[in-house]
Design a protein around this motif. Structure first.
Motif, PDB file in Angstrom:
ATOM      1  N   THR A 131     -14.283  -6.548   5.448  1.00  0.00           N
ATOM      2  CA  THR A 131     -14.370  -6.463   6.910  1.00  0.00           C
ATOM      3  C   THR A 131     -12.990  -6.515   7.548  1.00  0.00           C
ATOM      4  O   THR A 131     -12.741  -5.856   8.565  1.00  0.00           O
ATOM      5  CB  THR A 131     -15.261  -7.581   7.471  1.00  0.00           C
ATOM      6  N   GLY A 132     -12.070  -7.271   6.949  1.00  0.00           N
ATOM      7  CA  GLY A 132     -10.716  -7.349   7.490  1.00  0.00           C
ATOM      8  C   GLY A 132      -9.968  -6.034   7.383  1.00  0.00           C
ATOM      9  O   GLY A 132      -9.259  -5.637   8.321  1.00  0.00           O
ATOM     10  N   LEU A 133     -10.128  -5.346   6.265  1.00  0.00           N
ATOM     11  CA  LEU A 133      -9.491  -4.038   6.106  1.00  0.00           C
ATOM     12  C   LEU A 133     -10.010  -3.049   7.148  1.00  0.00           C
ATOM     13  O   LEU A 133      -9.237  -2.285   7.749  1.00  0.00           O
ATOM     14  CB  LEU A 133      -9.741  -3.502   4.700  1.00  0.00           C
ATOM     15  N   TRP A 134     -11.317  -3.043   7.350  1.00  0.00           N
ATOM     16  CA  TRP A 134     -11.895  -2.096   8.308  1.00  0.00           C
ATOM     17  C   TRP A 134     -11.478  -2.392   9.744  1.00  0.00           C
ATOM     18  O   TRP A 134     -11.300  -1.480  10.545  1.00  0.00           O
ATOM     19  CB  TRP A 134     -13.417  -2.115   8.211  1.00  0.00           C
ATOM     20  N   LYS A 135     -11.304  -3.667  10.074  1.00  0.00           N
ATOM     21  CA  LYS A 135     -10.986  -4.053  11.457  1.00  0.00           C
ATOM     22  C   LYS A 135      -9.502  -3.927  11.791  1.00  0.00           C
ATOM     23  O   LYS A 135      -9.132  -3.934  12.971  1.00  0.00           O
ATOM     24  CB  LYS A 135     -11.446  -5.497  11.711  1.00  0.00           C
ATOM     25  N   THR A 136      -8.666  -3.819  10.781  1.00  0.00           N
ATOM     26  CA  THR A 136      -7.228  -3.739  11.027  1.00  0.00           C
ATOM     27  C   THR A 136      -6.889  -2.430  11.763  1.00  0.00           C
ATOM     28  O   THR A 136      -7.233  -1.344  11.304  1.00  0.00           O
ATOM     29  CB  THR A 136      -6.450  -3.791   9.698  1.00  0.00           C
ATOM     30  N   PRO A 137      -6.234  -2.497  12.908  1.00  0.00           N
ATOM     31  CA  PRO A 137      -5.905  -1.266  13.654  1.00  0.00           C
ATOM     32  C   PRO A 137      -5.027  -0.327  12.828  1.00  0.00           C
ATOM     33  O   PRO A 137      -4.193  -0.770  12.032  1.00  0.00           O
ATOM     34  CB  PRO A 137      -5.150  -1.792  14.881  1.00  0.00           C
ATOM     35  N   VAL A 138      -5.252   0.956  13.017  1.00  0.00           N
ATOM     36  CA  VAL A 138      -4.427   1.960  12.333  1.00  0.00           C
ATOM     37  C   VAL A 138      -2.966   1.744  12.715  1.00  0.00           C
ATOM     38  O   VAL A 138      -2.628   1.600  13.894  1.00  0.00           O
ATOM     39  CB  VAL A 138      -4.894   3.387  12.708  1.00  0.00           C
ATOM     40  N   GLY A 139      -2.116   1.701  11.717  1.00  0.00           N
ATOM     41  CA  GLY A 139      -0.699   1.446  11.930  1.00  0.00           C
ATOM     42  C   GLY A 139      -0.302   0.018  11.643  1.00  0.00           C
ATOM     43  O   GLY A 139       0.880  -0.260  11.394  1.00  0.00           O
ATOM     44  N   ASP A 140      -1.280  -0.912  11.669  1.00  0.00           N
ATOM     45  CA  ASP A 140      -1.012  -2.298  11.307  1.00  0.00           C
ATOM     46  C   ASP A 140      -1.216  -2.486   9.805  1.00  0.00           C
ATOM     47  O   ASP A 140      -1.732  -1.604   9.106  1.00  0.00           O
ATOM     48  CB  ASP A 140      -1.934  -3.244  12.078  1.00  0.00           C
ATOM     49  N   ARG A 141      -0.850  -3.646   9.325  1.00  0.00           N
ATOM     50  CA  ARG A 141      -0.975  -3.982   7.913  1.00  0.00           C
ATOM     51  C   ARG A 141      -1.898  -5.183   7.732  1.00  0.00           C
ATOM     52  O   ARG A 141      -2.044  -6.000   8.628  1.00  0.00           O
ATOM     53  CB  ARG A 141       0.403  -4.281   7.309  1.00  0.00           C
ATOM     54  N   PHE A 142      -2.505  -5.245   6.556  1.00  0.00           N
ATOM     55  CA  PHE A 142      -3.444  -6.331   6.249  1.00  0.00           C
ATOM     56  C   PHE A 142      -2.943  -7.099   5.037  1.00  0.00           C
ATOM     57  O   PHE A 142      -2.587  -6.505   4.016  1.00  0.00           O
ATOM     58  CB  PHE A 142      -4.833  -5.754   5.963  1.00  0.00           C
ATOM     59  N   ASP A 143      -2.932  -8.416   5.167  1.00  0.00           N
ATOM     60  CA  ASP A 143      -2.556  -9.293   4.058  1.00  0.00           C
ATOM     61  C   ASP A 143      -3.662 -10.329   3.856  1.00  0.00           C
ATOM     62  O   ASP A 143      -4.324 -10.759   4.817  1.00  0.00           O
ATOM     63  CB  ASP A 143      -1.243 -10.020   4.361  1.00  0.00           C
ATOM     64  N   PHE A 144      -3.836 -10.712   2.611  1.00  0.00           N
ATOM     65  CA  PHE A 144      -4.843 -11.734   2.298  1.00  0.00           C
ATOM     66  C   PHE A 144      -4.354 -12.511   1.078  1.00  0.00           C
ATOM     67  O   PHE A 144      -4.021 -11.931   0.048  1.00  0.00           O
ATOM     68  CB  PHE A 144      -6.192 -11.086   2.000  1.00  0.00           C
ATOM     69  N   ASP A 145      -4.335 -13.827   1.222  1.00  0.00           N
ATOM     70  CA  ASP A 145      -3.892 -14.682   0.120  1.00  0.00           C
ATOM     71  C   ASP A 145      -4.999 -15.673  -0.193  1.00  0.00           C
ATOM     72  O   ASP A 145      -5.073 -16.758   0.387  1.00  0.00           O
ATOM     73  CB  ASP A 145      -2.602 -15.413   0.506  1.00  0.00           C
ATOM     74  N   GLY A 146      -5.899 -15.287  -1.081  1.00  0.00           N
ATOM     75  CA  GLY A 146      -7.032 -16.118  -1.419  1.00  0.00           C
ATOM     76  C   GLY A 146      -6.907 -16.728  -2.792  1.00  0.00           C
ATOM     77  O   GLY A 146      -5.914 -16.542  -3.505  1.00  0.00           O
ATOM     78  N   THR A 147      -7.963 -17.440  -3.180  1.00  0.00           N
ATOM     79  CA  THR A 147      -8.008 -18.042  -4.510  1.00  0.00           C
ATOM     80  C   THR A 147      -8.218 -16.994  -5.587  1.00  0.00           C
ATOM     81  O   THR A 147      -7.644 -17.067  -6.681  1.00  0.00           O
ATOM     82  CB  THR A 147      -9.136 -19.080  -4.576  1.00  0.00           C
ATOM     83  N   PHE A 148      -9.017 -15.979  -5.250  1.00  0.00           N
ATOM     84  CA  PHE A 148      -9.411 -14.979  -6.243  1.00  0.00           C
ATOM     85  C   PHE A 148      -8.763 -13.615  -6.027  1.00  0.00           C
ATOM     86  O   PHE A 148      -8.607 -12.842  -6.973  1.00  0.00           O
ATOM     87  CB  PHE A 148     -10.936 -14.819  -6.236  1.00  0.00           C
ATOM     88  N   TYR A 149      -8.402 -13.309  -4.780  1.00  0.00           N
ATOM     89  CA  TYR A 149      -7.856 -11.996  -4.467  1.00  0.00           C
ATOM     90  C   TYR A 149      -6.636 -12.150  -3.564  1.00  0.00           C
ATOM     91  O   TYR A 149      -6.604 -13.013  -2.673  1.00  0.00           O
ATOM     92  CB  TYR A 149      -8.896 -11.122  -3.759  1.00  0.00           C
ATOM     93  N   GLN A 150      -5.657 -11.307  -3.801  1.00  0.00           N
ATOM     94  CA  GLN A 150      -4.463 -11.271  -2.953  1.00  0.00           C
ATOM     95  C   GLN A 150      -4.158  -9.814  -2.603  1.00  0.00           C
ATOM     96  O   GLN A 150      -4.132  -8.954  -3.492  1.00  0.00           O
ATOM     97  CB  GLN A 150      -3.248 -11.886  -3.671  1.00  0.00           C
ATOM     98  N   LEU A 151      -3.982  -9.540  -1.322  1.00  0.00           N
ATOM     99  CA  LEU A 151      -3.586  -8.218  -0.859  1.00  0.00           C
ATOM    100  C   LEU A 151      -2.298  -8.383  -0.050  1.00  0.00           C
ATOM    101  O   LEU A 151      -2.197  -9.314   0.772  1.00  0.00           O
ATOM    102  CB  LEU A 151      -4.648  -7.573   0.028  1.00  0.00           C
ATOM    103  N   LYS A 152      -1.341  -7.499  -0.263  1.00  0.00           N
ATOM    104  CA  LYS A 152      -0.060  -7.598   0.443  1.00  0.00           C
ATOM    105  C   LYS A 152       0.324  -6.255   1.023  1.00  0.00           C
ATOM    106  O   LYS A 152       0.321  -5.239   0.327  1.00  0.00           O
ATOM    107  CB  LYS A 152       1.032  -8.084  -0.515  1.00  0.00           C
TER     108      LYS A 152
END
Length: 307
Positions: A136-157
């Motif tokens: 849901t976070g990836l879909w909601k991120t405005p075009v041109g912005d970036r998404f980061d996530f630092d979780g226990t199981f998954y990390q996106l940078k």
């Protein structure tokens, strides 16, 4: 009451069979065609010719249907990395012109993981929480912005969070019988809460938990859709009901107690009992995918009687 068709292709179905059912469902006025996400049959059936992948199936159906909505009950969180899943669903949504819905669960059938070499982690619910946040976070991120996530199981940078779905918001379904964590997760992320194969009494209890969880988060309880999934076995006569029950290896009395079975009038009455405790949508689990006559019967004699 909204009626949708729900299939279990791992029990034995080709893509062509699923396409035939989806097109018939569309023509007969059902609002959606959903399928399970499994890679191994259950019970005594052979499962021939073998499993079909849920999102590959839906991609095909997206191009070969026109109006019917398409989705999963439920995509197994163990099968796909959340970033990949977000891309897949967004792409199929675009291919369908904005008709996709994502049911996402933790995954539970250990044998299918062993059969196809898929890891089966112990902590599945915590992974599901992070998967929902990422998709849901990836879909909601405005075009041109970036998404980061630092979780226990998954990390996106520094993710570009692309592609975007065609819909402004892809409906997310969460379901199950859990008393605490499931309602809380639904209240945070779901557009729809589904309880599968439950009695009227258990449905009322679980819907109450989800409504309370939503209100605790400051969210209107009525902002979610509440739904059931039940096996369907409908016939014009007792003999027809019995024949359909035998084809799927079930007992008529058991189906009447636990599913939607009997004459059209009996099924209308049964659905009304679920509607009385808050159900707004019914997923009809169709186990005999060659029996399009049953779909026609429900469309002609059940659907018009529902509010």
């Amino acid at each position: 009451m909204d009626l949708r068709v729900f299939t279990e292709p791992q029990q034995g179905a080709t893509y062509d069979t699923l396409l035939r059912v989806a097109r018939a469902s569309e023509a007969l006025g059902y609002s959606a065609f959903f399928r399970s996400d499994h890679y191994l049959h259950m019970g005594s059936v052979s499962g021939l010719p073998g499993p079909t992948d849920a999102w590959i199936t839906l991609a095909g159906l997206a191009r070969e249907t026109e109006t019917i909505r398409l989705g999963t009950l439920m995509t197994a969180g163990t099968f796909r990395l959340p970033g990949v899943l977000a891309i897949e669903v967004a792409q199929v949504d675009a291919m369908s012109g904005g008709r996709v819905e994502l049911g996402l669960g933790s995954g539970w059938y250990e044998e299918e993981h062993s059969a196809y070499g898929i890891p089966f982690p112990k902590e599945k619910f915590g992974r599901l929480e992070e998967q929902l946040a990422i998709v849901t976070g990836l879909w909601k991120t405005p075009v041109g912005d970036r998404f980061d996530f630092d979780g226990t199981f998954y990390q996106l940078k520094d993710s570009p969070a692309l592609p975007k779905p065609a819909q402004e918001r892809v409906p997310v379904l969460i379901g199950g019988h859990g008393a605490k964590r499931t309602p809380a997760l639904a209240a945070q992320y779901a557009d729809e809460f589904n309880i599968p194969f439950a009695s009227v009494e258990d449905t009322a209890t679980q819907f109450g938990r989800v409504r309370a969880a939503a209100e605790e988060r400051g969210r209107p309880a009525d902002s979610l859709v509440y739904s059931n999934a039940l096996v369907a076995c409908v016939g014009r006569t007792d003999a027809e009901v019995k024949r359909r029950a035998e084809v799927i290896g079930r007992d008529v009395d058991e189906l009447k107690a636990n599913g939607l079975a009997g004459s059209p009038a009996e099924v209308v009455e049964r659905i009304a009992a679920f509607e009385a405790v808050g159900s707004q949508r019914m997923y009809l689990q169709m186990l005999d995918l060659d029996d399009l006559d049953q779909l026609e019967l429900i469309s002609a004699e059940v659907m018009p009687q529902l509010s």
